[in-house]
Design an enzyme around this catalytic site. Structure first.
Site, mmCIF file in Angstrom:
data_model
loop_
_atom_site.group_PDB
_atom_site.id
_atom_site.type_symbol
_atom_site.label_atom_id
_atom_site.label_comp_id
_atom_site.label_asym_id
_atom_site.label_seq_id
_atom_site.Cartn_x
_atom_site.Cartn_y
_atom_site.Cartn_z
ATOM 1 N N SER A 71 -5.995 -4.078 0.854
ATOM 2 C CA SER A 71 -7.098 -3.943 0.705
ATOM 3 C C SER A 71 -8.188 -5.076 0.339
ATOM 4 O O SER A 71 -8.123 -6.033 1.292
ATOM 5 C CB SER A 71 -7.426 -2.962 -0.762
ATOM 6 O OG SER A 71 -8.865 -2.755 -0.758
ATOM 7 N N ASP A 124 -5.080 -1.512 5.119
ATOM 8 C CA ASP A 124 -6.369 -0.725 4.888
ATOM 9 C C ASP A 124 -7.300 -2.130 4.320
ATOM 10 O O ASP A 124 -7.636 -1.712 3.212
ATOM 11 C CB ASP A 124 -6.489 0.406 4.046
ATOM 12 C CG ASP A 124 -7.665 1.284 4.580
ATOM 13 O OD1 ASP A 124 -8.016 1.272 5.620
ATOM 14 O OD2 ASP A 124 -8.263 2.039 3.665
ATOM 15 N N HIS A 131 -6.449 5.613 1.128
ATOM 16 C CA HIS A 131 -6.629 4.235 1.125
ATOM 17 C C HIS A 131 -5.133 3.705 0.981
ATOM 18 O O HIS A 131 -4.750 2.673 1.691
ATOM 19 C CB HIS A 131 -7.366 3.680 -0.028
ATOM 20 C CG HIS A 131 -7.943 2.135 -0.097
ATOM 21 N ND1 HIS A 131 -8.059 1.517 1.271
ATOM 22 C CD2 HIS A 131 -7.913 1.496 -1.288
ATOM 23 C CE1 HIS A 131 -8.460 0.246 0.522
ATOM 24 N NE2 HIS A 131 -8.200 0.194 -0.489
#
Ligand code: NAG
Ligand code: NAG
Ligand code: NAG
Ligand code: NAG
Ligand code: NAG
Ligand code: NAG
Ligand code: NAG
Ligand code: NAG
Length: 456
Positions: free
Chosen positions: A166, A190, A260
């Site tokens: 992330s 992601d 996610h």
């Protein structure tokens, strides 16, 4: 609107969970050093960037060894003749240790003799997302300093692989940028979208940040980034919504982060299991589903990329193109891999209406379906069919003609034509195997055959 709502909920849900545990220390018997765990930040005071580097090795994969200064590296279990993987987590709404970190460390060390360094920046990553983003540059500088020390010990830049989750993916990008794009590899799991989609390439992960940059996208309509940021960008199941993730807000926290976090679980699974997660370059997910991207010929010269640790994801080219979007489907639970096949139906006679045929692959334990649509006045229709067992273990194929009946006009009572199938990737001759005769399919009736491809 949904995005805003999701983010607000994330904060609300965080509060009750903040009263969480403290950690207990223990000592690793083999190496004799004390084991250090991730810190836990309190929502109210977790605004300082207290970075910790924790080293994990093959011989003690469960015991983090705290690395602080240059002396510590020399005197630690760090082995400068091995490759180094640096893991960077992202925004921690709850101020807690990432739940997936142990699994990822274990998965890496399970098959590889490498140094794994987990970056703990829980303190700077909590509170609100924008303040975590503000800490990113300073964090990247701290990691770059550590890498410079490793380089001074004789470690080669190409042997360094950053795995960023992330927001951590963009931290990895900055670190790579500080090292002139000469580090070996960056994997973004992601990579974060909010505040980064419109950022300049210098501020976010981009293909210039390392010799090989790859990203796995699983929530690009929400917490993940929509645009390609690497040499190879995997858009898993289209990159937005993942199978098995709840679609309703009543599922609470899991609803918020399931898509996610799927990137992390896919990556761990790819390291732990031998079943390949092969992907195909394509213009869009829709084109991929419609069977237009079958062989990785363009632009990868017929070698398909694969999620995992293969060099350049297994793409054998000396100069990789940039920002190539690649697509793959997965199942809803670990080990996630599915087999991709092309299915085709060639009508004996063109029809002046749309033709729909449902194709089902049965094995002893699985049933997987896809629908071929043949456009009006076309001879052929094709579609991607994904199945959980190899084509080899499919023991029957069922075809069902779904007529297009309207009350003022009945569709034909049957159709005839040829059925073909082939496992992907197709070879450069694009060979498919067909049933050796024209089939007749009565309307709304299942007709079963042995699959046209033999086991290798
Ligand atoms: C481990 O921690 C204990 C208690 O803090 C300390 O006394 C000891 O010296 C440490 N051992 C090492 C090898 O750092
Ligand atoms: C290196 O570590 C060992 C064991 O933790 C310790 O006994 C030794 O004093 C350390 N050496 C240096 C130079 O710090
Ligand atoms: C470092 O790794 C190499 C390669 O696996 C191995 O031969 C060597 O013994 C290791 N060094 C130490 C100090 O463990
Ligand atoms: C990569 O391609 C080169 C030249 O086309 C070939 O010689 C080599 O064997 C290939 N390597 C692999 C691992 O396929
Ligand atoms: C499927 O079931 C049949 C009959 O029980 C058996 O002979 C065959 O080995 C099974 N195939 C697989 C792939 O398990
Ligand atoms: C493609 O077809 C040619 C000519 O029929 C044949 O020589 C070649 O082996 C085929 N290539 C593959 C990958 O099947
Ligand atoms: C199927 O029908 C088409 C069109 O009539 C014909 O050209 C073809 O030879 C037939 N194929 C077989 C295998 O009978
Ligand atoms: C070291 C550093 O810059 N820490 C900052 C991280 O973000 C919080 C919230 O904005 C700041 O208070 C810290 O100063």
């Amino acid at each position: 609107m949904v995005e805003d709502l999701k983010r607000k909920l994330l904060i609300v849900l965080a509060v009750p969970l903040l009263l969480s545990s403290a950690q207990a220390g223990n000592t690793d018997r083999l190496s004799g050093h004390n084991c250090t765990d991730f810190q836990t930040a309190n929502f109210l005071r977790g605004s300082k960037l207290k970075v910790q580097f924790l080293l994990f090795t093959h011989s003690s994969p469960s015991c983090g060894e705290l690395i602080l200064a240059e002396d510590d590296i020399k005197n630690s279990s760090f082995n400068s003749s091995l490759e180094t993987k640096i893991i960077i987590h992202g925004f921690r709404a709850l101020g807690t240790k990432p739940s997936w970190i142990e699994e990822l460390v274990h998965a890496i060390l399970h098959t590889n003799q490498v140094n794994v360094i987990a970056v703990d920046w829980v303190y700077g990553s909590t509170a609100a997302y924008p303040s975590a983003v503000e800490n990113v540059t300073q964090l990247a500088l701290a990691i770059s300093l550590l890498i410079s020390k490793l380089l001074a010990l004789g470690v080669s830049g190409t042997s360094i692989h950053i795995i960023g989750v992330s927001l951590g993916a963009h931290v990895g990008g900055l670190v790579g940028h500080f090292h002139g794009g000469q580090l070996g590899r960056i994997t973004g799991l992601d990579p974060a979208g909010p505040k980064y989609t419109r950022a300049s390439p210098e501020e976010r992960l981009d293909p210039g940040d390392a010799l090989f940059v790859e990203a796995i996208h699983t929530d690009s309509d929400n917490f993940g980034i929509r645009i390609p940021v690497g040499h190879i960008d995997y858009f898993v199941n289209g990159g937005r919504d993942q199978p098995g993730c709840p679609r309703f807000i009543s599922a609470g926290y899991k609803y918020l982060i399931c898509d996610h976090m799927r990137a992390v679980h896919l990556y761990v699974s790819a390291l732990k299991h031998s079943c390949p997660m092969v992907a195909f370059p394509c213009a869009s997910h829709q084109d991929f589903l419609n069977g237009h991207c079958l062989d990785c010929g363009d632009p990868f010269l017929f070698s398909c990329p694969r999620i995992g640790l293969l060099e350049q994801a297994g793409v054998n080219m000396t100069k990789l193109p940039k920002e190539v979007k690649v697509y793959l489907k997965t199942s809803s639970s670990a080990p996630f891999c599915v087999h991709h096949s092309l299915v085709e139906f060639h009508l004996q006679k063109r029809r002046n209406t749309v033709t729909n045929i449902e194709i089902t692959f049965f094995s002893n334990t699985t049933k997987d379906t896809a629908k071929i649509t043949i456009a009006k006045n076309q001879e052929m229709g094709k579609r991607l069919l994904t199945h959980r067992v190899p084509l080899c273990q499919i023991n029957s194929v069922t075809l069902r003609y779904l007529p297009h009946n309207r009350f003022w006009r009945k569709d034909a009572p049957f159709i005839a034509g040829r059925f073909c199938a082939a496992p992907l990737p197709l070879d450069s001759n694009r060979t498919t195997s067909c049933l050796p005769w024209n089939l007749t399919l009565p309307s709304n009736t299942d007709v079963s055959y042995e699959p046209p491809t033999a086991c290798a």
